[in-house]
Design a protein around this motif. Structure first.
Motif, short mmCIF file in Angstrom:
data_model
loop_
_atom_site.label_atom_id
_atom_site.label_comp_id
_atom_site.label_asym_id
_atom_site.label_seq_id
_atom_site.Cartn_x
_atom_site.Cartn_y
_atom_site.Cartn_z
N PHE A 123 0.98 -2.12 3.91
CA PHE A 123 1.17 -1.55 2.58
C PHE A 123 2.07 -2.45 1.73
N GLY A 124 3.12 -2.96 2.35
CA GLY A 124 4.04 -3.85 1.62
C GLY A 124 3.33 -5.09 1.09
N ILE A 125 2.45 -5.65 1.90
CA ILE A 125 1.72 -6.84 1.46
C ILE A 125 0.81 -6.50 0.27
N LEU A 126 0.13 -5.34 0.36
CA LEU A 126 -0.74 -4.92 -0.75
C LEU A 126 0.07 -4.79 -2.04
N ILE A 127 1.25 -4.19 -1.92
CA ILE A 127 2.05 -3.92 -3.12
C ILE A 127 2.60 -5.22 -3.70
N ALA A 128 2.89 -6.18 -2.82
CA ALA A 128 3.38 -7.47 -3.32
C ALA A 128 2.35 -8.09 -4.25
N ALA A 129 1.07 -7.82 -4.01
CA ALA A 129 0.02 -8.39 -4.85
C ALA A 129 0.09 -7.87 -6.28
N VAL A 158 -14.36 -4.01 -7.18
CA VAL A 158 -15.14 -2.84 -6.78
C VAL A 158 -14.58 -2.21 -5.49
N LEU A 159 -13.94 -3.01 -4.66
CA LEU A 159 -13.42 -2.48 -3.40
C LEU A 159 -12.01 -1.92 -3.54
N MET A 160 -11.19 -2.58 -4.34
CA MET A 160 -9.81 -2.11 -4.45
C MET A 160 -9.07 -2.79 -5.60
N THR A 161 -8.02 -2.13 -6.08
CA THR A 161 -6.94 -2.84 -6.76
C THR A 161 -5.66 -2.32 -6.12
N PRO A 162 -4.66 -3.17 -6.00
CA PRO A 162 -3.41 -2.70 -5.38
C PRO A 162 -2.84 -1.50 -6.12
N VAL A 188 -4.46 1.85 -5.02
CA VAL A 188 -4.01 2.24 -3.68
C VAL A 188 -2.60 2.83 -3.78
N PHE A 189 -1.74 2.11 -4.47
CA PHE A 189 -0.34 2.55 -4.64
C PHE A 189 -0.27 3.92 -5.28
N PHE A 190 -1.00 4.08 -6.37
CA PHE A 190 -0.98 5.32 -7.15
C PHE A 190 -1.46 6.50 -6.31
N LEU A 191 -2.58 6.32 -5.60
CA LEU A 191 -3.14 7.43 -4.83
C LEU A 191 -2.29 7.74 -3.60
N ARG A 192 -1.69 6.71 -3.01
CA ARG A 192 -0.79 6.97 -1.88
C ARG A 192 0.37 7.85 -2.33
N GLN A 193 0.95 7.50 -3.51
CA GLN A 193 2.05 8.31 -4.03
C GLN A 193 1.62 9.76 -4.15
N PHE A 194 0.41 9.97 -4.63
CA PHE A 194 -0.04 11.33 -4.81
C PHE A 194 -0.22 12.04 -3.47
N PHE A 205 -9.17 -6.77 -0.20
CA PHE A 205 -7.90 -7.46 -0.38
C PHE A 205 -7.94 -8.85 0.23
N ALA A 206 -8.48 -8.94 1.44
CA ALA A 206 -8.51 -10.24 2.12
C ALA A 206 -9.36 -11.25 1.36
N VAL A 207 -10.53 -10.80 0.90
CA VAL A 207 -11.48 -11.74 0.29
C VAL A 207 -11.09 -12.09 -1.14
N PHE A 208 -10.61 -11.10 -1.92
CA PHE A 208 -10.42 -11.35 -3.35
C PHE A 208 -8.95 -11.39 -3.78
N TYR A 209 -8.02 -11.19 -2.86
CA TYR A 209 -6.60 -11.35 -3.17
C TYR A 209 -5.94 -12.37 -2.23
N GLY A 210 -6.05 -12.08 -0.91
CA GLY A 210 -5.38 -12.93 0.07
C GLY A 210 -5.93 -14.34 0.09
#
Lengths: 287, 293
Positions: A117-123, A156-160, A163-169, B24-29
């Motif tokens: 999660f920390g890595i995702l948020i760093a993005a 289409v798969l994600m934005t950090p 993820v962050f917003f919905l986790r908070q919820f 995340f891996a493909v389009f960020y990492g």
């Protein structure tokens, strides 16, 4: 006295907000030939729909040219459809996938959870242009240039943020309900589908709407990978339209008709879901 | 039997996370690593990237155009954030004391909902030197028309003003939402003590709004640094380099001149600047501490 002054200020703010849109529609309804003579009144002297017809590809090329077009083919009906598809794909899938991940980060227990999660948020801190350049190369290598798949791929798969917003919820959901579902014999999937998701309709709509708005406004990325006529979005088409139009005398009536079409869908969205949209700011802005 | 609560959802969790982790891996990492690598190579999109060490960074340090783009961006951010935040604060304060009308709030939100490309086009037309409505007003006052986007002195302030128009309503609504969290009894007791509106704004609203204000400032500052669409539509970086902001500089290096490595290095510099600015700003505004909490 002070109150009257304050209301006047607000009224001026509203007029300044709305007037440019008024002028856009007014210009779109003006025949191109009138542009030099009829450009000061609040309403056009000879209102016409020809500018809309020609940018929607409903007229012959000769007619379009006669009405002020540059002769280049424009088909905003197709671009509008493309933009809607783009927004729906991104908002739908991204919200779904990020809800799943947000739930896992909020509720499931597995090794490495906080690290991942920390890595995702760093993005969140990385400006998009940094990943945009290599992503462009990647989409090119994958042979996805000028395809809808290539255009939606990075988001289409994600934005950090989602993820962050919905986790908070999900963290704020009462645990008791979920524990009751566990006693009923549900596994993590069952709890997510039958309990957590139905309870999160509000935040899901909020993040979905926000994503639709952002996707509707997208310009740089679709400009780079989706310039081709077939999958061109409205925003990209507006930019191309401006460039095709002669510098000395831009096709303003056509451009304003096209601009009007780019505003119309969000206006409808605002009329249908104004309350949600306004409330979504309290959500996404402050937490 | 307390050990039963120690669940491990390992297997389910990876399924929940699979799409997001792939994305995340493909389009960020992967692109982040690649971007770092490009920044130390000579890469034109056609050749294989060739390692050049810190050459790109050294070149950036001596590139007047790069420094100019940073200056231009800095000026733009000051003009845009300054005007936008002050106006939004004023509007939010008025709404807070007068009305929370949904229609008003929806209207203020409208410019934010519209693509920046459209906003740019609208204003290029409204501010057109010959036919634009604004220049009609100016000439009607007996002044000579202004080349808002064609005059080097006017271009950047014009871009900043256009984006202020586009984002002030949105910012005002965020600040307004923050003001609603301030307990109303504070205003009531201040009114009993005879405090005027201006005094209440300074003594109650501003200090208690600080955490929200800090948050909004950070978000809009970061957004403002990344101005691109309006410039791309209205001026394409011109006249000369008057509006070539850092995003446009990077864009041109990458996609007009195909200096991918050089552009990647500039993008990393931008990322560093944004990181430092955010940290400084959060500290200055003491964002983490709220007087309400």
């Amino acid at each position: 006295m002070k109150r009257i002054l304050a209301w006047t200020v607000l009224a001026v703010v509203v007029i300044l907000t709305i007037f440019p849109f008024w002028w856009m529609v007014r210009t779109a309804l003006t025949p191109a030939a009138d542009l030099y003579t009829d450009n000061a009144g609040l309403l056009p002297q000879h209102p016409t729909l020809i500018n809309f017809a020609r940018i929607l590809g409903l007229t012959s090329e000769a007619e379009a040219r006669a009405a002020g077009g540059s002769g280049a083919r424009v088909d905003f009906a197709r671009y509008l459809v493309n933009s809607v598809v783009y927004c729906v794909l991104i908002a739908g899938f991204q919200t779904m996938f990020c809800a799943m991940a947000g739930y896992a980060f909020a509720r499931l227990r597995f090794p490495g959870r906080d690290l991942v999660f920390g890595i995702l948020i760093a993005a969140l801190m990385v400006p998009p242009i940094f990943t945009l350049l290599p992503n462009f190369v990647l989409v090119k290598e994958l042979g996805l240039m000028n395809t809808m798949a290539g255009m939606v791929a990075p988001t289409v798969l994600m934005t950090p943020f989602a993820v962050f917003f919905l986790r908070q919820f999900f963290l704020s959901l009462p645990r008791e309900v979920e524990e009751a579902a566990i006693l009923d014999g549900n596994g993590p999937w069952g709890i997510f589908w039958r309990v957590a998701l139905p309870m999160s309709r509000g935040p899901l709509i909020t993040i979905g709407l926000t994503t639709v708005v952002w996707a509707w406004k997208d310009y740089l990325w679709p400009l780079l990978v989706g310039r081709g006529e077939e999958n061109r979005l409205v925003t990209v088409a507006l930019g191309v339209f401006l460039q095709q139009s002669p510098n000395t005398q831009p096709d303003w009536t056509g451009l304003m008709a096209a601009s009007t079409l780019s505003v119309l869908p969000v206006l409808v969205l605002l009329l249908l879901m104004g309350r949600r949209l306004v409330q979504s700011l309290n959500f996404t802005g402050n937490k | 039997m307390s050990t039963t609560t120690r669940r491990d959802d390992r297997r389910a969790a990876w399924w929940f996370l699979l799409p997001v982790l792939v994305g995340f891996a493909v389009f960020y990492g992967y692109p982040a690593v690649r971007g770092l690598w490009y920044s130390v190579t000579d890469y034109s999109l056609i050749n294989t990237p060739a390692f050049v060490g810190t050459d790109n960074y050294a070149r950036l340090a001596g590139d007047a155009e790069f420094w100019n783009s940073l200056m231009v961006t800095g000026w733009y951010v000051v003009l845009n954030i300054g005007s936008q935040t002050l106006l939004a604060l004023g509007i939010a304060a008025l709404m807070h004391r007068l009305t929370g009308s949904l229609v008003l709030r929806a209207t203020l939100l409208l410019p934010w909902l519209v693509p920046n490309v459209t906003v740019g086009l609208l204003w290029v037309w409204l501010l057109d030197t010959n036919l634009g409505f604004v220049n009609h007003l100016i000439t009607a006052l007996g002044l000579s028309p202004v080349g808002f986007f064609t005059d080097a002195a006017w271009a950047l302030p014009s871009i900043a003003a256009v984006n202020t128009w586009a984002y002030t309503g949105y910012t005002a609504l965020l600040l307004y939402a923050g003001m609603l969290q301030i307990p109303s009894y504070l205003y009531e007791s201040a009114a009993i003590d005879g405090a005027g509106e201006a005094r209440m704004f300074r003594a109650i609203t501003l200090p208690l709004l600080r955490p929200v204000l800090a948050m909004v400032l950070v978000i809009s500052l970061i957004g403002s640094f990344q101005i691109f669409d309006t410039v791309a539509v209205a001026t394409r970086g011109g006249p000369v380099s008057a509006t070539r902001v850092i995003y446009y500089f990077i864009y041109q290096q990458a996609f007009n001149y195909f200096n991918m490595g050089y552009a990647a290095a500039a993008a990393i510099c931008l990322a560093l600047i944004l990181g430092v600015l955010t940290a400084i700003q959060m500290r200055l505004l003491r964002a983490s501490s709220s007087d309400l909490a």
